[in-house]
Design an enzyme around this catalytic site. Structure first.
Site, PDB file in Angstrom:
ATOM      1  N   ASP A   1      60.894   8.013  53.418  1.00  0.00           N
ATOM      2  CA  ASP A   1      61.283   7.132  52.305  1.00  0.00           C
ATOM      3  C   ASP A   1      60.043   6.429  51.759  1.00  0.00           C
ATOM      4  O   ASP A   1      59.835   5.245  51.999  1.00  0.00           O
ATOM      5  CB  ASP A   1      62.319   6.119  52.840  1.00  0.00           C
ATOM      6  CG  ASP A   1      62.882   5.240  51.742  1.00  0.00           C
ATOM      7  OD1 ASP A   1      62.787   5.629  50.564  1.00  0.00           O
ATOM      8  OD2 ASP A   1      63.412   4.159  52.069  1.00  0.00           O
ATOM      9  N   LEU A   2      59.234   7.188  51.023  1.00  0.00           N
ATOM     10  CA  LEU A   2      57.978   6.612  50.507  1.00  0.00           C
ATOM     11  C   LEU A   2      58.077   6.274  49.020  1.00  0.00           C
ATOM     12  O   LEU A   2      57.126   5.761  48.443  1.00  0.00           O
ATOM     13  CB  LEU A   2      56.805   7.565  50.763  1.00  0.00           C
ATOM     14  CG  LEU A   2      56.521   7.860  52.240  1.00  0.00           C
ATOM     15  CD1 LEU A   2      55.266   8.715  52.392  1.00  0.00           C
ATOM     16  CD2 LEU A   2      56.357   6.571  53.050  1.00  0.00           C
ATOM     17  N   LYS A   3      59.185   6.594  48.406  1.00  0.00           N
ATOM     18  CA  LYS A   3      59.439   6.211  47.006  1.00  0.00           C
ATOM     19  C   LYS A   3      58.233   6.475  46.100  1.00  0.00           C
ATOM     20  O   LYS A   3      57.656   5.560  45.514  1.00  0.00           O
ATOM     21  CB  LYS A   3      59.848   4.732  46.927  1.00  0.00           C
ATOM     22  CG  LYS A   3      61.097   4.407  47.734  1.00  0.00           C
ATOM     23  CD  LYS A   3      61.545   2.978  47.498  1.00  0.00           C
ATOM     24  CE  LYS A   3      62.839   2.635  48.181  1.00  0.00           C
ATOM     25  NZ  LYS A   3      62.769   2.578  49.655  1.00  0.00           N
ATOM     26  N   PHE A   4      57.884   7.747  45.954  1.00  0.00           N
ATOM     27  CA  PHE A   4      56.742   8.107  45.111  1.00  0.00           C
ATOM     28  C   PHE A   4      56.965   7.634  43.674  1.00  0.00           C
ATOM     29  O   PHE A   4      58.046   7.809  43.103  1.00  0.00           O
ATOM     30  CB  PHE A   4      56.559   9.638  45.072  1.00  0.00           C
ATOM     31  CG  PHE A   4      56.158  10.253  46.387  1.00  0.00           C
ATOM     32  CD1 PHE A   4      55.587   9.496  47.406  1.00  0.00           C
ATOM     33  CD2 PHE A   4      56.341  11.622  46.591  1.00  0.00           C
ATOM     34  CE1 PHE A   4      55.209  10.083  48.606  1.00  0.00           C
ATOM     35  CE2 PHE A   4      55.964  12.213  47.786  1.00  0.00           C
ATOM     36  CZ  PHE A   4      55.404  11.442  48.793  1.00  0.00           C
ATOM     37  N   HIS A   5      55.913   7.083  43.104  1.00  0.00           N
ATOM     38  CA  HIS A   5      55.949   6.660  41.696  1.00  0.00           C
ATOM     39  C   HIS A   5      54.529   6.767  41.166  1.00  0.00           C
ATOM     40  O   HIS A   5      53.719   5.857  41.335  1.00  0.00           O
ATOM     41  CB  HIS A   5      56.452   5.209  41.610  1.00  0.00           C
ATOM     42  CG  HIS A   5      56.782   4.799  40.215  1.00  0.00           C
ATOM     43  ND1 HIS A   5      56.579   3.539  39.733  1.00  0.00           N
ATOM     44  CD2 HIS A   5      57.317   5.491  39.190  1.00  0.00           C
ATOM     45  CE1 HIS A   5      56.965   3.466  38.474  1.00  0.00           C
ATOM     46  NE2 HIS A   5      57.423   4.636  38.119  1.00  0.00           N
ATOM     47  N   ASP A   6      54.205   7.885  40.536  1.00  0.00           N
ATOM     48  CA  ASP A   6      52.817   8.096  40.107  1.00  0.00           C
ATOM     49  C   ASP A   6      52.813   9.143  38.995  1.00  0.00           C
ATOM     50  O   ASP A   6      53.873   9.602  38.559  1.00  0.00           O
ATOM     51  CB  ASP A   6      51.973   8.542  41.327  1.00  0.00           C
ATOM     52  CG  ASP A   6      50.557   7.982  41.253  1.00  0.00           C
ATOM     53  OD1 ASP A   6      49.945   8.096  40.171  1.00  0.00           O
ATOM     54  OD2 ASP A   6      50.078   7.441  42.266  1.00  0.00           O
ATOM     55  N   ILE A   7      51.610   9.531  38.578  1.00  0.00           N
ATOM     56  CA  ILE A   7      51.526  10.538  37.519  1.00  0.00           C
ATOM     57  C   ILE A   7      52.004  11.886  38.076  1.00  0.00           C
ATOM     58  O   ILE A   7      51.970  12.113  39.297  1.00  0.00           O
ATOM     59  CB  ILE A   7      50.088  10.654  36.945  1.00  0.00           C
ATOM     60  CG1 ILE A   7      49.102  11.026  38.052  1.00  0.00           C
ATOM     61  CG2 ILE A   7      49.678   9.370  36.249  1.00  0.00           C
ATOM     62  CD1 ILE A   7      47.728  11.422  37.534  1.00  0.00           C
ATOM     63  N   PRO A   8      52.477  12.780  37.191  1.00  0.00           N
ATOM     64  CA  PRO A   8      53.079  14.042  37.661  1.00  0.00           C
ATOM     65  C   PRO A   8      52.223  14.815  38.655  1.00  0.00           C
ATOM     66  O   PRO A   8      52.729  15.302  39.668  1.00  0.00           O
ATOM     67  CB  PRO A   8      53.281  14.827  36.364  1.00  0.00           C
ATOM     68  CG  PRO A   8      53.452  13.771  35.321  1.00  0.00           C
ATOM     69  CD  PRO A   8      52.570  12.632  35.730  1.00  0.00           C
TER      70      PRO A   8
ATOM     71  N   LYS B   1      64.767   7.605  59.650  1.00  0.00           N
ATOM     72  CA  LYS B   1      64.105   7.284  58.376  1.00  0.00           C
ATOM     73  C   LYS B   1      62.752   6.625  58.653  1.00  0.00           C
ATOM     74  O   LYS B   1      62.663   5.677  59.422  1.00  0.00           O
ATOM     75  CB  LYS B   1      64.975   6.336  57.545  1.00  0.00           C
ATOM     76  CG  LYS B   1      64.328   5.911  56.234  1.00  0.00           C
ATOM     77  CD  LYS B   1      65.328   5.237  55.320  1.00  0.00           C
ATOM     78  CE  LYS B   1      65.320   3.736  55.398  1.00  0.00           C
ATOM     79  NZ  LYS B   1      64.170   3.085  54.766  1.00  0.00           N
TER      80      LYS B   1
ATOM     81  N   THR C   1      67.355  -1.901  44.449  1.00  0.00           N
ATOM     82  CA  THR C   1      68.460  -2.866  44.547  1.00  0.00           C
ATOM     83  C   THR C   1      67.944  -4.306  44.553  1.00  0.00           C
ATOM     84  O   THR C   1      68.725  -5.236  44.392  1.00  0.00           O
ATOM     85  CB  THR C   1      69.298  -2.625  45.822  1.00  0.00           C
ATOM     86  OG1 THR C   1      68.404  -2.381  46.895  1.00  0.00           O
ATOM     87  CG2 THR C   1      70.237  -1.470  45.641  1.00  0.00           C
TER      88      THR C   1
ATOM     89  N   THR D   1      49.986  13.787  40.775  1.00  0.00           N
ATOM     90  CA  THR D   1      49.932  13.141  42.086  1.00  0.00           C
ATOM     91  C   THR D   1      51.267  13.269  42.812  1.00  0.00           C
ATOM     92  O   THR D   1      51.316  13.541  44.022  1.00  0.00           O
ATOM     93  CB  THR D   1      49.535  11.650  41.928  1.00  0.00           C
ATOM     94  OG1 THR D   1      48.297  11.614  41.228  1.00  0.00           O
ATOM     95  CG2 THR D   1      49.395  10.953  43.256  1.00  0.00           C
TER      96      THR D   1
ATOM     97  N   ARG E   1      70.016  -2.286  61.537  1.00  0.00           N
ATOM     98  CA  ARG E   1      70.131  -3.384  62.499  1.00  0.00           C
ATOM     99  C   ARG E   1      71.394  -3.400  63.354  1.00  0.00           C
ATOM    100  O   ARG E   1      71.311  -3.778  64.528  1.00  0.00           O
ATOM    101  CB  ARG E   1      69.918  -4.718  61.772  1.00  0.00           C
ATOM    102  CG  ARG E   1      68.451  -4.926  61.408  1.00  0.00           C
ATOM    103  CD  ARG E   1      68.263  -5.968  60.349  1.00  0.00           C
ATOM    104  NE  ARG E   1      68.759  -5.516  59.053  1.00  0.00           N
ATOM    105  CZ  ARG E   1      68.707  -6.241  57.947  1.00  0.00           C
ATOM    106  NH1 ARG E   1      68.203  -7.460  57.963  1.00  0.00           N
ATOM    107  NH2 ARG E   1      69.167  -5.754  56.799  1.00  0.00           N
TER     108      ARG E   1
HETATM  109  O1  C5P Z   1      69.226  -2.811  58.943  1.00  0.00           O
HETATM  110  P1  C5P Z   1      69.871  -2.194  57.746  1.00  0.00           P
HETATM  111  O2  C5P Z   1      71.100  -1.374  58.073  1.00  0.00           O
HETATM  112  O3  C5P Z   1      70.140  -3.205  56.651  1.00  0.00           O
HETATM  113  O4  C5P Z   1      68.772  -1.178  57.213  1.00  0.00           O
HETATM  114  C1  C5P Z   1      68.947  -0.448  56.044  1.00  0.00           C
HETATM  115  C2  C5P Z   1      67.720   0.370  55.763  1.00  0.00           C
HETATM  116  O5  C5P Z   1      67.860   0.942  54.473  1.00  0.00           O
HETATM  117  C3  C5P Z   1      66.402  -0.412  55.753  1.00  0.00           C
HETATM  118  O6  C5P Z   1      65.370   0.484  56.162  1.00  0.00           O
HETATM  119  C4  C5P Z   1      66.235  -0.772  54.304  1.00  0.00           C
HETATM  120  O7  C5P Z   1      64.898  -0.956  53.925  1.00  0.00           O
HETATM  121  C5  C5P Z   1      66.819   0.454  53.612  1.00  0.00           C
HETATM  122  N1  C5P Z   1      67.318   0.252  52.258  1.00  0.00           N
HETATM  123  C6  C5P Z   1      68.276  -0.690  51.932  1.00  0.00           C
HETATM  124  N2  C5P Z   1      68.712  -0.822  50.653  1.00  0.00           N
HETATM  125  C7  C5P Z   1      68.211  -0.044  49.709  1.00  0.00           C
HETATM  126  C8  C5P Z   1      67.264   0.924  50.015  1.00  0.00           C
HETATM  127  C9  C5P Z   1      66.833   1.059  51.321  1.00  0.00           C
HETATM  128  O8  C5P Z   1      68.755  -1.406  52.792  1.00  0.00           O
HETATM  129  N3  C5P Z   1      68.666  -0.165  48.484  1.00  0.00           N
END
Ligand code: C5P
Length: 231
Positions: free
Chosen positions: A59-66, A32, A119, A68, A211
């Protein structure tokens, strides 16, 4: 279980550290790339991963006008990424535009994932700051459903939400879950966790585990332990 279901996040600040981490974990096939790394390296990280024959969750989470969102999705397609995130709250038009880019392309492999609600947003912020008159789970589910109606392939969610979303959106709606911890790993800042095996049993299609693997004394050993535990 296929080890291809586990995605490891490249939560590192630059290209050199990414290369070191990827080399330390040769058996990991799916990585990722998030905002921090992408802003630092640009497409170099995507090229490196493709040259290594890895799959990419961008995982760039796009949020913009359609317009873009549509063009950014085209760019992601040109980099041959496998999973791409965009916010459901970008709206129906943006979601549909992104879905159509994929539908009309030769690369049908790219799957689009909706972020239904971050979250980090709690119910108090939802009600008082964002003025959304729904309970959080209801709001998240509503956004996931709207994204599905627009042709989005799946969503990112907690393992605790998998059963409900699959029930409502159907089993083909792809669910990717962070918030996963083997019993032997430190929980860190994650809340409402599940073990990898439990999350897969709930029906998660992919797990994002960072981690417990990347910060382990021996990352490759931690990876193997997780794969074995999932069997
Ligand atoms: O180290 P860990 O297992 O917590 O990493 C989880 C990955 O998932 C990180 O890159 C974190 O930014 C991402 N993530 C998350 N919770 C979300 C969305 C993404 O932990 N709701």
């Amino acid at each position: 279980m296929s080890q291809d279901k586990i995605i490891v996040p490249l939560d590192v600040p630059d290209l050199q550290s990414s290369i070191e981490l990827v080399k330390k974990l040769p058996e990991v096939t799916f990585w990722k790339v998030g905002l921090e790394l992408f802003v630092a390296t640009g497409a170099d990280i995507l090229k490196f991963l493709k040259d290594e024959h890895k799959r990419i969750f961008l995982d760039l989470k796009f949020h913009d006008i359609p317009n873009t969102v549509k063009n950014a999705t085209k760019s992601a397609l040109s980099h041959d990424v496998d999973l791409l995130t965009l916010h459901a709250t970008a709206g129906r038009e943006a979601l549909t535009a992104a879905a159509e880019v994929v539908k009309n392309s030769e690369n049908q492999r790219l799957k689009l994932l909706a972020i239904s609600v971050l979250t980090s947003i709690n119910s108090r912020q939802l009600a008082f700051d964002l003025k959304i008159p729904l309970e959080l789970p209801e709001y998240a589910l509503n956004n996931a459903l709207m994204a599905q109606e627009c042709g989005i392939d799946g969503a990112v969610c907690s393992p605790h939400e998998v059963q409900k979303i699959k029930e409502v959106c159907g089993k083909d709606f792809l669910l990717v879950c962070p918030g996963v911890r083997p019993a032997w790993a430190s929980v860190g800042d994650q809340q409402r966790i599940m073990t990898p095996k439990q999350a897969l049993q709930q029906g998660a299609d992919y797990l994002v585990i960072g981690r417990p693997i990347t910060q382990a004394e021996n990352p490759a050993q931690a990876w193997h332990k997780i794969i074995e535990e999932c069997q």
